[in-house]
Write an enzyme that holds these catalytic residues in place. Structure first.
Site, PDB file in Angstrom:
ATOM      1  N   GLU A 196       1.864   1.581  -3.529  1.00 58.22           N
ATOM      2  CA  GLU A 196       0.699   2.037  -4.282  1.00 58.22           C
ATOM      3  C   GLU A 196       0.469   3.532  -4.056  1.00 58.22           C
ATOM      4  OE1 GLU A 196      -3.730   0.268  -4.890  1.00 58.22           O
ATOM      5  OE2 GLU A 196      -3.103   0.574  -2.815  1.00 58.22           O
ATOM      6  N   SER A 245      15.913  14.052   0.894  1.00 62.21           N
ATOM      7  CA  SER A 245      16.867  13.043   1.313  1.00 62.21           C
ATOM      8  C   SER A 245      16.181  11.907   2.065  1.00 62.21           C
ATOM      9  CB  SER A 245      17.930  13.668   2.229  1.00 62.21           C
ATOM     10  OG  SER A 245      18.780  12.676   2.748  1.00 62.21           O
ATOM     11  N   ARG A 302       0.829  -1.215   0.000  1.00 58.44           N
ATOM     12  CA  ARG A 302       0.000   0.000   0.000  1.00 58.44           C
ATOM     13  C   ARG A 302       0.859   1.260   0.000  1.00 58.44           C
ATOM     14  NH1 ARG A 302      -2.556  -3.254  -1.780  1.00 58.44           N
ATOM     15  NH2 ARG A 302      -4.539  -4.048  -1.135  1.00 58.44           N
TER      16      ARG A 302
END
Length: 149
Positions: free
Chosen positions: A94, A117, A91
């Site tokens: 995603e 960073s 997830r």
């Protein structure tokens, strides 16, 4: 002479010891005086610990010097496809696939040409109550690094 335990083997022992002791990750982090997410990542093998941190973690968890030695090793930070298929971790991938381009645009608009960073970096997690179901709040806090030519 015995070989140094791998970070993966040390992580397995850490997880087992933590579960059997009934300690939470937060309690372990508090005992070490280190941030929760960093501590959890380090004990899972993704950051090297100092000798003092590794010794303290092993004392709290009842683990041996062999685990402390492994916790001090510099990790390989590689992408593990098997881990990426875990539903929780997937997830995050995603979410970055959907929102990553927008975040990139907004970072460039706000800061200019550069990146966030992941080395000079902090991450935190918290639970936020919500009438529609509790929310997971993940804060990614990275230093802006501008491209310099």
């Amino acid at each position: 002479m015995d070989p140094i335990m791998t970070k993966a083997a040390a992580a397995e022992q850490v997880v087992t010891a933590r579960l059997r002791s009934g300690l939470t990750w937060q309690e372990v982090a508090d005992a070490l005086g280190t941030p929760l997410v960093w501590t959890t990542a380090a004990l899972l093998g993704n950051h090297p610990m100092t000798a003092d941190q590794a010794a303290a973690a092993c004392t709290v968890l009842g683990l041996g010097d062999d685990v402390a030695e492994a916790l001090r090793l510099q990790p390989y930070r590689v992408r593990d496809e098997a881990v990426l298929s875990d539903p929780t971790i997937y997830r995050f991938s995603e979410a970055l696939a959907v929102y990553g381009p927008a975040l990139k645009e907004l970072i460039h608009e706000e800061f200019g040409d550069g990146i966030m960073s992941a080395i000079n970096f902090r991450v935190d997690i918290e639970r936020r109550p919500d009438p529609d179901g509790d929310r997971v709040v993940v804060t990614l806090d990275g230093k802006f690094l501008d491209y310099r030519w």
